[in-house]
Design a protein around this motif. Structure first.
Motif, PDB file in Angstrom:
ATOM      1  N   TYR A  55      43.525  35.269  31.732  1.00  0.00           N
ATOM      2  CA  TYR A  55      43.292  35.367  33.165  1.00  0.00           C
ATOM      3  C   TYR A  55      41.860  35.826  33.435  1.00  0.00           C
ATOM      4  O   TYR A  55      41.161  35.278  34.277  1.00  0.00           O
ATOM      5  CB  TYR A  55      44.306  36.358  33.758  1.00  0.00           C
ATOM      6  CG  TYR A  55      44.022  36.750  35.181  1.00  0.00           C
ATOM      7  CD1 TYR A  55      44.516  36.004  36.247  1.00  0.00           C
ATOM      8  CD2 TYR A  55      43.270  37.887  35.463  1.00  0.00           C
ATOM      9  CE1 TYR A  55      44.246  36.370  37.558  1.00  0.00           C
ATOM     10  CE2 TYR A  55      43.000  38.264  36.763  1.00  0.00           C
ATOM     11  CZ  TYR A  55      43.489  37.505  37.806  1.00  0.00           C
ATOM     12  OH  TYR A  55      43.216  37.871  39.096  1.00  0.00           O
ATOM     13  N   ARG A  56      41.417  36.820  32.675  1.00  0.00           N
ATOM     14  CA  ARG A  56      40.074  37.370  32.898  1.00  0.00           C
ATOM     15  C   ARG A  56      38.989  36.343  32.585  1.00  0.00           C
ATOM     16  O   ARG A  56      37.986  36.241  33.295  1.00  0.00           O
ATOM     17  CB  ARG A  56      39.861  38.635  32.044  1.00  0.00           C
ATOM     18  CG  ARG A  56      40.099  39.882  32.850  1.00  0.00           C
ATOM     19  CD  ARG A  56      39.545  41.107  32.119  1.00  0.00           C
ATOM     20  NE  ARG A  56      40.586  42.114  32.039  1.00  0.00           N
ATOM     21  CZ  ARG A  56      41.006  42.705  30.936  1.00  0.00           C
ATOM     22  NH1 ARG A  56      40.469  42.386  29.773  1.00  0.00           N
ATOM     23  NH2 ARG A  56      41.944  43.600  30.985  1.00  0.00           N
ATOM     24  N   MET A  59      39.002  33.782  35.355  1.00  0.00           N
ATOM     25  CA  MET A  59      38.459  34.427  36.558  1.00  0.00           C
ATOM     26  C   MET A  59      36.927  34.423  36.523  1.00  0.00           C
ATOM     27  O   MET A  59      36.265  34.135  37.523  1.00  0.00           O
ATOM     28  CB  MET A  59      38.989  35.862  36.579  1.00  0.00           C
ATOM     29  CG  MET A  59      38.620  36.660  37.773  1.00  0.00           C
ATOM     30  SD  MET A  59      39.551  36.106  39.211  1.00  0.00           S
ATOM     31  CE  MET A  59      38.715  37.090  40.446  1.00  0.00           C
ATOM     32  N   ARG A  63      34.639  32.383  39.146  1.00  0.00           N
ATOM     33  CA  ARG A  63      33.716  33.085  40.030  1.00  0.00           C
ATOM     34  C   ARG A  63      32.360  32.365  40.083  1.00  0.00           C
ATOM     35  O   ARG A  63      31.716  32.328  41.120  1.00  0.00           O
ATOM     36  CB  ARG A  63      33.549  34.528  39.549  1.00  0.00           C
ATOM     37  CG  ARG A  63      33.353  35.494  40.704  1.00  0.00           C
ATOM     38  CD  ARG A  63      33.377  36.927  40.229  1.00  0.00           C
ATOM     39  NE  ARG A  63      34.674  37.548  40.439  1.00  0.00           N
ATOM     40  CZ  ARG A  63      35.167  38.536  39.706  1.00  0.00           C
ATOM     41  NH1 ARG A  63      34.475  38.995  38.679  1.00  0.00           N
ATOM     42  NH2 ARG A  63      36.333  39.065  39.971  1.00  0.00           N
ATOM     43  N   ALA A  70      37.852  32.329  43.569  1.00  0.00           N
ATOM     44  CA  ALA A  70      38.085  33.402  42.605  1.00  0.00           C
ATOM     45  C   ALA A  70      38.775  34.585  43.275  1.00  0.00           C
ATOM     46  O   ALA A  70      39.700  35.178  42.726  1.00  0.00           O
ATOM     47  CB  ALA A  70      36.761  33.849  41.981  1.00  0.00           C
ATOM     48  N   TYR A  73      42.337  33.693  43.791  1.00  0.00           N
ATOM     49  CA  TYR A  73      43.029  33.640  42.491  1.00  0.00           C
ATOM     50  C   TYR A  73      43.463  35.045  42.111  1.00  0.00           C
ATOM     51  O   TYR A  73      44.438  35.259  41.396  1.00  0.00           O
ATOM     52  CB  TYR A  73      42.067  33.075  41.452  1.00  0.00           C
ATOM     53  CG  TYR A  73      42.675  32.787  40.087  1.00  0.00           C
ATOM     54  CD1 TYR A  73      43.751  31.921  39.946  1.00  0.00           C
ATOM     55  CD2 TYR A  73      42.148  33.373  38.939  1.00  0.00           C
ATOM     56  CE1 TYR A  73      44.286  31.640  38.702  1.00  0.00           C
ATOM     57  CE2 TYR A  73      42.685  33.092  37.688  1.00  0.00           C
ATOM     58  CZ  TYR A  73      43.751  32.233  37.579  1.00  0.00           C
ATOM     59  OH  TYR A  73      44.276  31.951  36.342  1.00  0.00           O
ATOM     60  N   ASP A  74      42.745  36.017  42.632  1.00  0.00           N
ATOM     61  CA  ASP A  74      42.961  37.416  42.292  1.00  0.00           C
ATOM     62  C   ASP A  74      44.046  38.058  43.166  1.00  0.00           C
ATOM     63  O   ASP A  74      44.238  39.258  43.126  1.00  0.00           O
ATOM     64  CB  ASP A  74      41.618  38.151  42.482  1.00  0.00           C
ATOM     65  CG  ASP A  74      41.595  39.485  41.761  1.00  0.00           C
ATOM     66  OD1 ASP A  74      42.251  39.594  40.703  1.00  0.00           O
ATOM     67  OD2 ASP A  74      40.949  40.406  42.261  1.00  0.00           O
ATOM     68  N   PHE A  77      46.549  40.603  41.710  1.00  0.00           N
ATOM     69  CA  PHE A  77      45.985  41.918  41.400  1.00  0.00           C
ATOM     70  C   PHE A  77      45.559  42.639  42.681  1.00  0.00           C
ATOM     71  O   PHE A  77      45.609  43.862  42.755  1.00  0.00           O
ATOM     72  CB  PHE A  77      44.848  41.771  40.395  1.00  0.00           C
ATOM     73  CG  PHE A  77      45.373  41.379  39.048  1.00  0.00           C
ATOM     74  CD1 PHE A  77      45.723  42.339  38.117  1.00  0.00           C
ATOM     75  CD2 PHE A  77      45.605  40.046  38.746  1.00  0.00           C
ATOM     76  CE1 PHE A  77      46.277  41.978  36.896  1.00  0.00           C
ATOM     77  CE2 PHE A  77      46.154  39.669  37.532  1.00  0.00           C
ATOM     78  CZ  PHE A  77      46.492  40.642  36.606  1.00  0.00           C
ATOM     79  N   ILE A 214      41.475  42.172  47.831  1.00  0.00           N
ATOM     80  CA  ILE A 214      40.992  41.123  46.915  1.00  0.00           C
ATOM     81  C   ILE A 214      39.463  41.051  46.926  1.00  0.00           C
ATOM     82  O   ILE A 214      38.868  40.332  46.128  1.00  0.00           O
ATOM     83  CB  ILE A 214      41.575  39.712  47.228  1.00  0.00           C
ATOM     84  CG1 ILE A 214      41.053  39.171  48.569  1.00  0.00           C
ATOM     85  CG2 ILE A 214      43.082  39.705  47.181  1.00  0.00           C
ATOM     86  CD1 ILE A 214      41.361  37.681  48.767  1.00  0.00           C
ATOM     87  N   THR A 216      35.794  41.742  45.982  1.00  0.00           N
ATOM     88  CA  THR A 216      35.239  42.313  44.749  1.00  0.00           C
ATOM     89  C   THR A 216      34.469  43.596  45.049  1.00  0.00           C
ATOM     90  O   THR A 216      34.322  44.440  44.184  1.00  0.00           O
ATOM     91  CB  THR A 216      34.278  41.323  44.042  1.00  0.00           C
ATOM     92  OG1 THR A 216      33.245  40.982  44.963  1.00  0.00           O
ATOM     93  CG2 THR A 216      34.998  40.076  43.594  1.00  0.00           C
TER      94      THR A 216
END
Lengths: 272, 272
Positions: A55-56, A59, A63, A70, A73-74, A77, A214, A216
């Protein structure tokens, strides 16, 4: 030669390029971008690698291709970061239901046949009066278990003079037993990828109800400030000017500007 | 001048010499010893001191006066040490109920109206068939909350063709709301100092059903070995010879001897 990867639950499954591509496209990546990302990621996957690691990697690639995709997609989390108190998740769920035509009231104390209950969200739509119970998990592999569904059912029974049905909302998945009991006992379940039609992330995605968590640029402190100020959705942030943001969230002008830009980047270019 | 002490719950209450003396006598200390211990402890109590600290001081003094009484005074913590898995507590509760005339079956999987349930203990006595749910807490201040009672009620409802009633057993206390709901909804509650007549420690004390985890020589490893070997009660250990103990628990002769001696010291001198 198929490679097996380790899911959050600890179980193994065969790595599927299609599945990864599908999740990227669902998040809003262009099909070409998604394919290219899958190719890059697939080359670096080895036997037993954890979903989290994959996943990371995806991601990071996503991004570069699309910042907005991105962020979306997050979402999984992002929902987790609404914790830990859980109260923010209740508020967020109330917002999501409201945008889907429910009337909602938060944190009602309602007298049942036996005792008073603190009801997370009391929702209504048409003739339905719905007892909504929210269960927030901070770890993706924690399932919502049958115990919780049982307890919501008993609460509904005690409050049957007030509510016509019950709904249990979680940000992760339900155990198989929870699903089985819920559908038999008449407790609606709403969670991650559940039900097939109209899951929690579907309700969120279709109306662009993504949470501020979400972003960043949103660390726990900023998420806390947003929750306090009642700004749970990116849409709420979008509706404010940079100056209003700065004042409502006690942010520096620079941070308010950055938040506003990031929100525009995710929501902005799209027809709503 | 009254001194206030801090309870496990975080609340404060006035320190009471009588209450401390009473708990020491209940544990089996001679009245003279209890009075002397209270005097010694009282002199060292200061405003805001935690119950836990006072408990430790009293325990130290009690151990000097009567080793057996000290072990029994430690029952609350002994029950906590039955964790963390919780399975040992279920087994222990089954033993306690058995010694009080119930027929018990552990870990039954029983089909209800909606789903299969894993039932901790299925107990019966006369016409009553009782669904027993066990809830173990490792911290003394954690209360058994209404959510658990609600969930036991819903489980009973789903299993109403098999059981006539439900009982929830915990090693700590119940919240006020849990008690209110339990008595209204017909779920029997059994916990620390609850109910007034026939609480869990009363059931234990009256028949000397103390768990092996109250032994001062029992570290987590030894407790684990005892649980595995099905030796949960001091009475079970008493029934074995040193040699049998050594073999069943894979202990050194010295440790088996020490265990046996400690058990005799607690149970031995008393008429049972």
């Amino acid at each position: 030669m198929p490679v097996r990867i380790k899911k959050y639950s600890g179980e193994f499954e065969e790595f599927s390029e299609e599945k990864l591509e599908c999740s990227l496209v669902r998040a809003g990546a262009q099909e070409g971008d998604a394919k290219a990302i899958v190719q890059k990621v697939a080359r670096r996957i080895s036997e037993g690698m954890e979903t989290r690691v994959i996943y990371r990697m995806a991601m990071r690639e996503l991004r570069r291709a699309s910042f907005a995709a991105a962020a979306r997609y997050d979402l999984k989390f992002g929902l987790m970061r609404l914790g830990p108190a859980g109260y923010a998740f209740e508020k967020y769920v109330a917002h999501v239901l409201k945008h889907h035509g429910y009337e909602v009231k938060l944190n009602q104390v309602i007298r049942g046949r036996c005792v008073e209950h603190e009801v997370d969200v009391a929702a209504s739509k048409g003739d339905e009066r719905i007892l909504v119970e929210c269960k927030h998990h901070e770890k993706p592999w924690v399932q919502c278990r049958i115990q919780t569904v049982l307890y919501v059912k008993a609460r509904l029974d005690d409050l049957s003079q007030v509510f016509t049905k019950a709904m249990l909302v979680t940000n992760t998945k339900f155990s198989q037993q929870a699903i089985e009991y819920g559908s038999c006992a008449g407790v609606d379940l709403l969670g991650w990828r559940y039900p097939d039609q109209g899951s929690l992330e579907w309700l969120i995605d279709t109306k662009k109800l993504w949470p501020v968590s979400i972003l960043t640029m949103a660390d726990p402190r900023i998420i806390g400030l947003c929750i306090e100020a009642g700004l749970l959705l990116l849409r709420d942030v979008q509706a404010l000017s940079v100056e209003e943001l700065r004042v409502r969230l006690h942010l520096s002008r620079q941070k308010a500007l950055r938040m506003k830009r990031e929100v525009e980047e995710i929501l902005g270019g799209e027809a709503s």
